[in-house]
Design a protein around this motif. Structure first.
Motif, short mmCIF file in Angstrom:
data_model
loop_
_atom_site.label_atom_id
_atom_site.label_comp_id
_atom_site.label_asym_id
_atom_site.label_seq_id
_atom_site.Cartn_x
_atom_site.Cartn_y
_atom_site.Cartn_z
N THR A 260 0.66 -1.01 0.06
CA THR A 260 0.14 0.34 0.01
C THR A 260 0.95 1.54 -0.05
O THR A 260 1.97 1.35 0.81
N PRO A 261 0.35 2.29 -0.19
CA PRO A 261 0.93 3.67 -0.54
C PRO A 261 1.57 3.38 0.52
O PRO A 261 0.91 3.78 1.69
N GLY A 262 3.38 4.54 0.52
CA GLY A 262 4.23 4.54 1.88
C GLY A 262 5.14 3.14 2.36
O GLY A 262 5.57 3.27 3.74
N GLU A 263 4.38 1.76 2.02
CA GLU A 263 4.80 0.77 2.75
C GLU A 263 5.74 0.32 2.38
O GLU A 263 5.54 0.15 0.82
N VAL A 264 7.06 -0.64 3.02
CA VAL A 264 8.12 -0.55 2.42
C VAL A 264 8.60 -2.36 3.07
O VAL A 264 7.69 -3.19 3.31
N SER A 265 9.06 -2.78 1.55
CA SER A 265 8.72 -4.68 1.66
C SER A 265 9.65 -5.08 2.08
O SER A 265 10.74 -4.34 2.48
N PRO A 266 10.09 -6.09 2.48
CA PRO A 266 10.86 -7.47 2.91
C PRO A 266 12.01 -7.10 1.71
O PRO A 266 11.78 -6.50 1.16
N ILE A 267 13.21 -7.53 1.97
CA ILE A 267 13.80 -7.54 0.92
C ILE A 267 13.56 -9.00 0.12
O ILE A 267 12.93 -10.03 -0.03
N VAL A 268 13.82 -7.97 -1.35
CA VAL A 268 13.03 -9.29 -2.95
C VAL A 268 14.61 -9.93 -2.97
O VAL A 268 15.36 -8.86 -3.68
N LYS A 269 15.27 -11.08 -2.83
CA LYS A 269 16.30 -11.53 -4.46
C LYS A 269 15.74 -11.49 -5.69
O LYS A 269 14.90 -13.02 -5.65
N THR A 270 15.90 -11.59 -6.85
CA THR A 270 15.92 -12.13 -8.43
C THR A 270 17.91 -12.14 -8.46
O THR A 270 18.48 -11.22 -9.26
N GLY A 271 17.81 -13.51 -8.99
CA GLY A 271 19.26 -13.31 -9.55
C GLY A 271 20.26 -13.52 -8.58
O GLY A 271 19.81 -13.62 -6.95
N ASP A 272 21.32 -12.72 -8.88
CA ASP A 272 22.24 -12.44 -7.70
C ASP A 272 21.95 -10.53 -7.75
O ASP A 272 23.54 -10.17 -6.88
N GLU A 273 20.82 -10.07 -7.41
CA GLU A 273 20.50 -9.04 -6.96
C GLU A 273 19.18 -8.85 -6.43
O GLU A 273 18.30 -10.20 -5.64
N TYR A 274 19.56 -8.22 -4.43
CA TYR A 274 18.54 -7.56 -3.49
C TYR A 274 17.60 -6.44 -3.96
O TYR A 274 18.84 -5.56 -3.78
N ARG A 275 16.74 -6.22 -3.45
CA ARG A 275 15.64 -5.47 -3.15
C ARG A 275 15.11 -5.70 -2.35
O ARG A 275 14.53 -5.89 -1.84
N ILE A 276 14.96 -3.77 -1.69
CA ILE A 276 13.65 -3.34 -1.10
C ILE A 276 13.38 -2.21 -1.59
O ILE A 276 13.79 -1.30 -2.35
N ILE A 277 11.59 -2.47 -1.31
CA ILE A 277 10.84 -1.02 -2.58
C ILE A 277 10.42 -0.59 -1.96
O ILE A 277 9.58 -1.20 -0.37
N LYS A 278 9.60 0.54 -2.06
CA LYS A 278 8.68 1.23 -1.45
C LYS A 278 8.09 1.50 -2.39
O LYS A 278 8.05 2.48 -3.29
N LEU A 279 6.98 1.67 -2.23
CA LEU A 279 5.80 1.81 -2.80
C LEU A 279 5.25 3.65 -2.25
O LEU A 279 4.53 3.59 -0.99
N ILE A 280 5.14 4.51 -3.63
CA ILE A 280 5.38 6.02 -3.07
C ILE A 280 3.55 6.29 -3.51
O ILE A 280 2.97 7.09 -2.19
N SER A 281 3.56 5.94 -4.69
CA SER A 281 1.74 6.53 -4.38
C SER A 281 1.22 5.17 -6.16
O SER A 281 2.11 4.88 -6.86
N VAL A 282 -0.42 5.70 -6.09
CA VAL A 282 -0.66 4.51 -7.30
C VAL A 282 -1.29 5.32 -8.01
O VAL A 282 -2.60 6.23 -7.64
#
Length: 341
Positions: A260-282
């Protein structure tokens, strides 16, 4: 902070042969103030870092001339600020320094940053003082005086109405990226690069823990993210159309869809990359009306920014015209090539 990214035409041929400085080690004079060659060389080294070379000898001299132009512009602005009584005071400098210092979790990390930039704490504070002073001057003389009236806003909207039509749903998101491979150059402020799987996992877990402790997402992205595209803007990826989002990895799409807007994700791993994502708005599809406060705010900020950039450039140009400038390094280059003057 580089003051204004515009060419300093006129400085190269702004002196005569009789203007040579009798004191060795002076690169230029600005209203009588000496910019030494040692000061220029230190600034040069802070810009090129560990690079063994920036090109040919002529290219290196050109870079020094450009950097000297920045130092000249800086001194012109500092002279103006002093005359107007707009110099930064000690309390402002100390507050800004402490805020800057707080970006580093450990003393060793901060010490390494100073070492990489070849500066001391005192020199950093002096740099902060100069930057604050120049910004106070420009805010007082320019930014605070800019007005954007309603007719300007409406005219801009009517002339760019198509840009406020959103053809499909868009998501505004940001992320912090860590890869298990070497990045060249490293895009973050701390020059922090995870070069293998173990280091990448530890690094992204450290970032996640600091987010849980309440640290700002954008600050952590600027300091640690390894994405060359978004790091400088605090991880902000802007608005991404739904059709483009559907082309990325499924696991990433699923994470974004769950936020949901403003929420931050847990760690997401794809291949040799790690991401933390923040949804700002829709943003839903459709035409954005002029009555939408967000539309008017966006337009006001756009117009204000354009005016500010224009006026700052013009203000600096006028200040240059009124300053007494003697560029000895430029004269030396001209003489070395046997150019008549």
């Amino acid at each position: 902070m580089r003051l204004v990214a515009i060419l300093w035409v006129g400085l190269v041929f702004g002196t005569s042969a009789c203007d040579r400085d009798p004191v060795d080690g002076v690169a230029a004079r600005v209203n009588g103030y000496r910019i030494t060659r040692a000061e220029l060389e230190k600034y040069y080294q802070s810009q090129v870092g560990d690079s063994p070379s920036v090109g040919t000898a002529d290219q290196e001299r050109m870079l020094r001339l450009n950097l000297l132009g920045e130092l000249i512009d800086r001194q012109i602005m500092l002279d103006r600020a002093e005359k107007l009584g707009l110099m930064a005071v000690d309390a402002e400098v100390e507050n800004s320094y402490q805020e800057y210092r707080s970006r580093f979790k450990e003393d060793a990390e901060f010490d390494r940053y100073l070492e990489d930039r070849v500066i001391t704490v005192e020199e950093l504070k002096n740099e902060i003082r100069r930057n604050l002073t120049i910004e106070k001057l420009l805010n007082h003389q320019i930014t605070s005086r800019i007005q954007v009236d309603e007719p300007e806003v409406r005219t801009y909207y009517e002339g760019n109405i198509g840009s406020f039509n959103v053809p499909e749903q868009q998501v505004h998101m940001a992320w912090i990226l860590v890869t298990a491979r070497s990045e060249t150059p490293v895009p973050n402020l701390h020059n922090d690069d995870a070069v293998d799987e173990e280091a990448a996992k530890k690094k992204i877990e450290m970032i996640e823990a600091r987010l849980r402790d309440g640290e700002e997402f954008a600050t952590l992205a600027q300091n640690y993210s390894e994405d060359p595209v978004s790091t400088a803007s605090g991880g902000d990826l802007g608005f991404i159309p739904q059709s483009s989002l559907e082309q990325v990895d499924l696991s990433l799409r699923q994470v974004v869809a769950s936020l949901t807007p403003g929420e931050v994700s847990p760690i997401v791993k794809t291949g040799d990359e790690y991401r933390i994502i923040k949804l700002i708005s829709v943003e839903q599809a459709g035409q954005r009306d002029y009555s939408d406060p967000r539309v008017q705010q966006t337009i006001r900020e756009t117009i204000r920014s354009r005016k500010d950039q224009l006026l700052r450039a013009a203000y600096l140009e006028i200040a240059r015209n009124e300053a007494e400038i003697k560029n000895y390094l430029a004269r030396e280059v001209v003489d070395d090539f046997g150019v008549l003057h």
